[in-house]
Design an enzyme around this catalytic site. Structure first.
Site, short mmCIF file in Angstrom:
data_model
loop_
_atom_site.label_atom_id
_atom_site.label_comp_id
_atom_site.label_asym_id
_atom_site.label_seq_id
_atom_site.Cartn_x
_atom_site.Cartn_y
_atom_site.Cartn_z
N ASP A 1 -61.94 36.21 13.56
CA ASP A 1 -60.77 36.65 12.79
C ASP A 1 -61.17 37.40 11.51
OD1 ASP A 1 -61.83 34.33 11.63
OD2 ASP A 1 -60.16 33.08 12.27
N ASN B 1 -54.43 21.58 10.39
CA ASN B 1 -53.18 21.65 11.16
C ASN B 1 -53.46 21.90 12.64
OD1 ASN B 1 -53.95 24.31 11.22
ND2 ASN B 1 -52.11 25.14 10.25
N HIS C 1 -55.31 24.39 13.92
CA HIS C 1 -55.53 25.78 14.36
C HIS C 1 -56.98 26.00 14.77
CE1 HIS C 1 -56.46 27.33 9.97
NE2 HIS C 1 -57.58 27.06 10.59
N GLU D 1 -52.29 29.56 14.63
CA GLU D 1 -51.60 28.50 13.90
C GLU D 1 -50.68 27.73 14.84
OE1 GLU D 1 -52.70 27.84 11.11
OE2 GLU D 1 -52.72 29.51 9.67
C1 F6R Z 1 -62.65 30.79 10.59
C2 F6R Z 1 -61.61 30.22 11.43
C3 F6R Z 1 -60.85 28.99 11.06
C4 F6R Z 1 -61.74 27.88 10.48
C5 F6R Z 1 -60.89 26.67 10.12
C6 F6R Z 1 -61.72 25.58 9.46
O1 F6R Z 1 -63.19 31.96 11.17
O2 F6R Z 1 -61.35 30.81 12.42
O3 F6R Z 1 -60.19 28.51 12.21
O4 F6R Z 1 -62.71 27.54 11.43
O5 F6R Z 1 -59.87 27.04 9.26
O6 F6R Z 1 -62.18 26.06 8.24
P1 F6R Z 1 -63.22 25.24 7.36
O7 F6R Z 1 -64.48 25.21 8.11
O8 F6R Z 1 -63.33 26.01 6.08
O9 F6R Z 1 -62.63 23.88 7.17
#
Ligand code: F6R
Length: 255
Positions: free
Chosen positions: A67, A136, A138, A143
């Site tokens: 992303d 959440n 995702h 999301e």
């Molecule tokens: C990042 C991504 C997100 C993160 C998720 C967890 O490229 O796609 O899905 O993997 O938000 O983020 P952290 O590791 O910061 O808790």
């Protein structure tokens, strides 16, 4: 779904890096799907060390990131391109033409999504997809509400994601509210193997629902249970709510 529970975040980093290294050693032209965020930071550090001290070779590796924020150019300090460059790419011998990250400042983001999806499909398959998980549920920026049929697209970030990611920006107002993300289907169809990493108690509820809850768009990570080759590495904190898990027929390895 295979679940490994490890003592600490450091162990999670070491083991996940070994996982990636094994993939690259087995197949020097492997295609890796990569994630950003705080969880894989230690894994990238370990991979850099494996490259520098044990000649792990990335020269034939291709990468696709999950992303990118809409509106941020690749050289913006908070773009996922900058994250990847600073924490990984500049320290290893990966070729820039083999790196793929959606362009957040593309003049036509919808077209950018289409082309990103085509590029992934043309690659054939992602040998190993690294994922984190949002509190959440995702994955990528899919999301709650994301369909398992979704492909690469522009999405609105959930309020909780904007809040969680505000720690990387000087103020919450500066966190972009849209991103380009690989879709659920993009991940599930193209990844040959998936490695999901979760660390910290704030992920424990989402992890529990991913493993034991209903398959539902309300918790996109739950759809990983439909994929035949998923390994989840959790530290003790992220595994906190899995106490009753021994009653469930799951493959759990306590490392
Ligand atoms: C990042 C991504 C997100 C993160 C998720 C967890 O490229 O796609 O899905 O993997 O938000 O983020 P952290 O590791 O910061 O808790």
């Amino acid at each position: 779904m295979e679940i490994w529970i490890v003592e600490s975040k450091q162990e999670l980093s070491i083991i996940s890096a070994k996982f990636v290294a094994h993939t690259v050693r087995q197949k020097p032209n492997a295609v890796l799907g990569l994630a950003t965020g705080s969880t894989p930071l230690g894994m990238y550090k370990e991979l850099i060390q494996l490259h520098q001290e044990h000649s792990l070779d990335f020269s034939r590796v291709t990468t696709f990131n999950l992303d990118e924020y809409v509106g941020l150019s690749s050289n913006h300090p908070q773009s996922y391109y900058s994250y990847m460059y600073n924490h990984f790419f500049q320290h290893v011998n990966i070729l820039s033409e083999n790196i793929h990250i959606p362009r957040g400042d593309a003049p036509d983001p919808e077209w950018e999504c289409k082309m990103y999806e085509v590029a992934i499909t043309e690659e054939g398959q992602i040998d190993l997809q690294i994922l984190g998980i949002g509190s959440n549920g995702h994955i990528g920026f899919n999301e709650p509400g994301s369909s398992p049929e979704s492909v690469t697209r522009v999405v609105h970030l959930a309020e909780s994601t904007i809040k969680a990611n505000a720690r990387f920006f000087t103020s919450i107002e500066l966190v972009p509210c849209q991103s380009i993300t690989m879709g659920m289907k993009t991940i599930l169809i193209n990844a040959k193997r998936i490695l999901l990493l979760a660390s910290g108690e704030e992920k424990a509820e989402a992890v529990k629902r991913m493993i034991l809850g209903n398959l539902t768009p309300q918790l996109p990570a739950s759809f990983l249970r439909t994929h035949p080759n998923v390994t989840v590495i959790l530290d003790i904190e992220a595994a906190k709510q899995l106490r009753d898990v021994n009653k469930i027929p799951l493959s759990i390895v306590y490392m």
